[in-house]
Design a protein around this motif. Structure first.
Motif, PDB file in Angstrom:
ATOM      1  N   VAL A 167       0.862  -1.183   0.000  1.00 58.54           N
ATOM      2  CA  VAL A 167       0.000   0.000   0.000  1.00 58.54           C
ATOM      3  C   VAL A 167       0.894   1.227   0.000  1.00 58.54           C
ATOM      4  CG1 VAL A 167      -1.864  -1.188   1.194  1.00 58.54           C
ATOM      5  CG2 VAL A 167      -0.158   0.063   2.529  1.00 58.54           C
ATOM      6  N   SER A 168       0.304   2.364  -0.221  1.00 58.56           N
ATOM      7  CA  SER A 168       1.070   3.607  -0.267  1.00 58.56           C
ATOM      8  C   SER A 168       1.544   3.985   1.135  1.00 58.56           C
ATOM      9  CB  SER A 168       0.203   4.729  -0.833  1.00 58.56           C
ATOM     10  OG  SER A 168      -0.847   5.033   0.083  1.00 58.56           O
ATOM     11  N   PRO A 169       2.598   4.790   1.247  1.00 56.67           N
ATOM     12  CA  PRO A 169       3.027   5.251   2.571  1.00 56.67           C
ATOM     13  C   PRO A 169       1.933   6.011   3.313  1.00 56.67           C
ATOM     14  CG  PRO A 169       4.740   5.685   0.943  1.00 56.67           C
ATOM     15  CD  PRO A 169       3.520   5.236   0.183  1.00 56.67           C
ATOM     16  N   GLN A 170       1.087   6.730   2.569  1.00 55.42           N
ATOM     17  CA  GLN A 170       0.008   7.468   3.224  1.00 55.42           C
ATOM     18  C   GLN A 170      -0.974   6.513   3.900  1.00 55.42           C
ATOM     19  OE1 GLN A 170       0.946   7.890   0.049  1.00 55.42           O
ATOM     20  NE2 GLN A 170       1.973   9.896   0.151  1.00 55.42           N
ATOM     21  N   LEU A 171      -1.380   5.446   3.176  1.00 58.53           N
ATOM     22  CA  LEU A 171      -2.291   4.476   3.778  1.00 58.53           C
ATOM     23  C   LEU A 171      -1.598   3.718   4.904  1.00 58.53           C
ATOM     24  CD1 LEU A 171      -4.973   3.013   3.896  1.00 58.53           C
ATOM     25  CD2 LEU A 171      -4.198   1.499   2.059  1.00 58.53           C
ATOM     26  N   GLY A 172      -0.307   3.432   4.750  1.00 55.87           N
ATOM     27  CA  GLY A 172       0.429   2.775   5.816  1.00 55.87           C
ATOM     28  C   GLY A 172       0.430   3.602   7.087  1.00 55.87           C
ATOM     29  N   ARG A 173       0.610   4.921   6.953  1.00 59.87           N
ATOM     30  CA  ARG A 173       0.596   5.786   8.137  1.00 59.87           C
ATOM     31  C   ARG A 173      -0.783   5.826   8.767  1.00 59.87           C
ATOM     32  NH1 ARG A 173       4.160   8.961   4.938  1.00 59.87           N
ATOM     33  NH2 ARG A 173       2.426  10.239   4.174  1.00 59.87           N
ATOM     34  N   ARG A 174      -1.838   5.849   7.937  1.00 64.79           N
ATOM     35  CA  ARG A 174      -3.188   5.885   8.495  1.00 64.79           C
ATOM     36  C   ARG A 174      -3.502   4.577   9.227  1.00 64.79           C
ATOM     37  NH1 ARG A 174      -4.787   7.876   3.315  1.00 64.79           N
ATOM     38  NH2 ARG A 174      -6.204   6.117   3.024  1.00 64.79           N
ATOM     39  N   LEU A 175      -3.070   3.440   8.653  1.00 62.40           N
ATOM     40  CA  LEU A 175      -3.256   2.172   9.346  1.00 62.40           C
ATOM     41  C   LEU A 175      -2.495   2.149  10.666  1.00 62.40           C
ATOM     42  CD1 LEU A 175      -3.034  -0.459   6.444  1.00 62.40           C
ATOM     43  CD2 LEU A 175      -5.026  -0.013   7.904  1.00 62.40           C
ATOM     44  N   ALA A 176      -1.279   2.687  10.663  1.00 62.09           N
ATOM     45  CA  ALA A 176      -0.483   2.726  11.891  1.00 62.09           C
ATOM     46  C   ALA A 176      -1.164   3.564  12.966  1.00 62.09           C
ATOM     47  CB  ALA A 176       0.912   3.263  11.589  1.00 62.09           C
TER      48      ALA A 176
END
Length: 653
Positions: A288-297
């Motif tokens: 996934v994109s880094p943006q979605l990764g940050r939101r999941l985190a």
């Protein structure tokens, strides 16, 4: 002297409360009723009825003893059957019976079936089979959880089906509508891929609303649908709630047999990788994109109660996720990285425990010895150690050993970092190494002796202070259980002594007197049942036939290197099987063991540890013959058996 009642404070409170509230009014009412009825008593014709509104005459009779109903109650029949089939001891049956009565007094009825499962005395499947085979009129325990792993949640949601139980090849389900023949065949075929044979499907009547509610408690987006869902969140200009996507990710991981989910968030890379730990391998699941990764985190941090703004500190947390109606513990560990952060989610089912017969299914000698030692857990001054690499089921084996103990008659103390499974009738302590707390393993072990323990269970031996405290527990006459990272059974001894820098002679004495058994275990992947084949040993290479030592006409399972969609093209299934090696130290060997360890400690000859296995009175069970047996029984593939046997030979014991 009269014996104390089961709940003395409760009974006393009940009598006091009734007297204060009802006592005077009852006496006044009785006196008034007696005055009313006494004049009319002699004029009342025998056998005539009272007038409407007239108080009936009170006729006092001698108290009559209440006779119990003929035959046994379902609870007694159930417990007697468990005792008769040697699945439950008489002491545990009496304990369960007393708990049932206590719950009835408290107004919280609980069945004996639920209690024996809750306390870990008998596996749920054995309880279910016994109730149905005897036709007992008692509620069935909730055993459907084990069935859900046979089918994807998306398939059950599509068919609107809720599995209830499986008995003698018959699958009982609740469904919103009758299933079509091809739909029943689909369920049967998917179960057969998981080595479960279903001969027929029976639909039981249940309310549609309740069935739909049970189906909708689990996220149903798995497989390719999960990949598409994550992609939609990736390209969304205004991201909506990520909760369903995270729930679907957790469901997908559980259905794929993952023990861990790895998410590493990078600011300077084009993607964030999501990976599953399945068996011994790390499998890429999605990018996934880094943006979605940050939101999941951020969402994971919020659920675990972790600060979402601090990206420079280590954090640990946990939360619960409901999977097919049962809670799954999610343990979150966060590691700051140069790019941003790394998240590891450990998935643990607190309601699932494996018994010793289930763990060592193919090794009855281990089951017999461990069950004997756990049943005699009150024996003083003993130590049991399970060794192996990380993620090899050491804690699972030790917990099964504890669950087999008569814990209702023992004081069992446990320390873990963290406590992953809640064990009834056990005092469990979470290790907290924070400087303000200082609750380490050695601190726990030192404090445990002041709490009158019979058994002390520390999940891991990892430093000199902890090992010294453990030896002190054994020396003072208690049973001690723990795990240790070691390469083999014999390697346990130099591994222990490597932590001890002083008073090694004293440690050698305590070990030779208190050590009862050591088990070294590995978890080995089983072949995929959908794409593997069987071949006669005559077609194997010569060196493989020599290593296996099997006859030429014996058939063995052969892996498909290309795999199939069912195994994600790995060639292996989701299950792993335990292959143990072990030693049991009898009383006749203790003097010789002490002399041998003392000589090694004094001279420093570490190569002499292998000679321990030759001491008379030490029963040694090597792993090599176990691997040959599993290959012959089609539990593991011949390629796996040959690889592991050669590795054992090169590594030594």
């Amino acid at each position: 002297m009269t014996s104390e009642p089961l709940l003395p404070d409760m009974k006393r409170a009940r009598r006091t409360g009734r007297w204060k509230i009802f006592g005077r009014s009852l006496i006044a009412s009785a006196l008034t009723r007696a005055r009313r009825t006494k004049p009319n008593a002699s004029h009342q014709p025998e056998g005539s009825s009272h007038d409407v509104g007239q108080e009936p005459q009170i006729v006092r009779q001698a108290p009559v003893a209440v006779q119990p109903p003929p035959g046994k109650s379902p609870t007694t029949e159930f417990l007697d059957a468990l005792v008769g089939t040697q699945q439950l001891s008489a002491g545990r049956a009496d304990y369960i019976s007393s708990i049932v009565k206590e719950h009835q007094l408290r107004g919280r009825p609980a069945t004996a079936a639920e209690l024996v499962i809750h306390f870990g005395f008998v596996p749920a499947r054995a309880v279910l089979d016994l109730i149905q085979s005897m036709g007992l009129q008692m509620p069935l325990p909730a055993d459907a959880a084990a069935l859900y792993s046979l089918w994807p949640a998306s398939l059950l949601a599509q068919l609107r089906v809720k599995p209830i139980r499986l008995h003698n090849g018959t699958l009982y389900i609740a469904a919103v509508r009758p299933l079509l023949p091809f739909e029943e065949a689909l369920l049967i075929d998917r179960a057969r891929a998981g080595d479960v044979v279903i001969t027929q499907i029976v639909q039981e009547p249940q309310e549609t609303v309740a069935t739909l509610a049970a189906i909708n408690t689990t996220a149903h987006t798995t497989g390719q649908q999960l990949t598409d869902l994550l992609a939609r969140h990736d390209i969304a200009a205004t991201p909506d709630a990520l909760g369903p996507a995270l729930d679907s990710l957790l469901t997908d991981a559980l259905e794929n047999g993952a023990s861990d989910i790895h998410i590493e968030v990078h600011d300077n890379l084009a993607e964030t990788r999501i990976e599953y730990r399945v068996a011994n391998g790390l499998n890429h699941r999605a990018s996934v994109s880094p943006q979605l990764g940050r939101r999941l985190a951020v969402l994971i941090r919020e659920r675990a109660g972790i600060d979402t703004s601090n990206l420079e500190a280590l954090f640990d947390g946990d939360f619960r996720f409901r999977y097919h109606g049962r809670p799954i513990d999610i343990r979150v560990a966060i590691l700051p990285t140069h790019a941003q952060q790394k998240l590891t989610l450990r998935l643990s089912d607190p309601s699932a425990f494996q018994s010793l017969p289930a763990i060592f299914e193919h090794f009855p000698e281990f089951v017999k010895r461990l069950e004997h030692d756990s049943a005699k857990a009150s024996r003083r001054g003993s130590m049991g150690i399970v060794t192996g690499a990380t993620n090899q089921g050491k804690s699972t084996t030790l917990r099964a050993f504890v669950m087999n103990m008569p814990r209702h008659a023992l004081r069992v103390l446990e320390a873990g970092e963290p406590i992953e499974v809640k064990t009834p009738l056990t005092t469990q302590t979470h290790i907290n190494r924070h400087a303000d707390v200082g609750l380490t393993f050695d601190a726990f072990l030192r404090a445990a002796l002041r709490h009158d323990p019979d058994v002390v269970f520390a999940q891991e031996l990892r430093d000199e202070e902890t090992i010294r405290a453990a030896l002190r527990i054994v020396e003072t006459g208690h049973m001690f259980l723990s795990s240790l990272h070691a390469d083999s059974v014999v390697d346990t001894f130099p591994r222990l002594f490597s932590f001890i820098h002083a008073s090694r002679a004293e440690a050698a004495f305590v070990l030779s007197r208190g050590l009862s058994w050591i088990i070294h275990q590995v978890l080995i992947s089983t072949p995929c049942r959908a794409c593997s084949t069987t071949v006669p040993t005559s077609q194997l290479p010569e060196d493989a036939r020599t290593t296996l030592g099997l006859e030429d006409d014996v058939e063995v399972v052969s892996l498909n290197p290309a795999g199939c969609p069912e195994c994600r093209y790995q060639g292996y299934g989701k299950q792993r099987t335990v292959v143990p090696a072990g030693i049991w130290i009898n009383a006749s060997a203790r003097q010789a063991l002490h002399q041998h360890l003392s000589r090694i400690v004094a001279d420093g000859h570490f190569a002499d540890y292998d000679q321990i296995l030759a001491i008379p009175g030490i029963d040694y069970f090597p792993r090599g013959p176990h691997l040959q047996t599993l290959a012959e029984r089609h539990v593991i593939a011949w390629q796996t058996a040959v690889h592991e046997i050669n590795w054992e030979a090169n590594r030594g014991h």
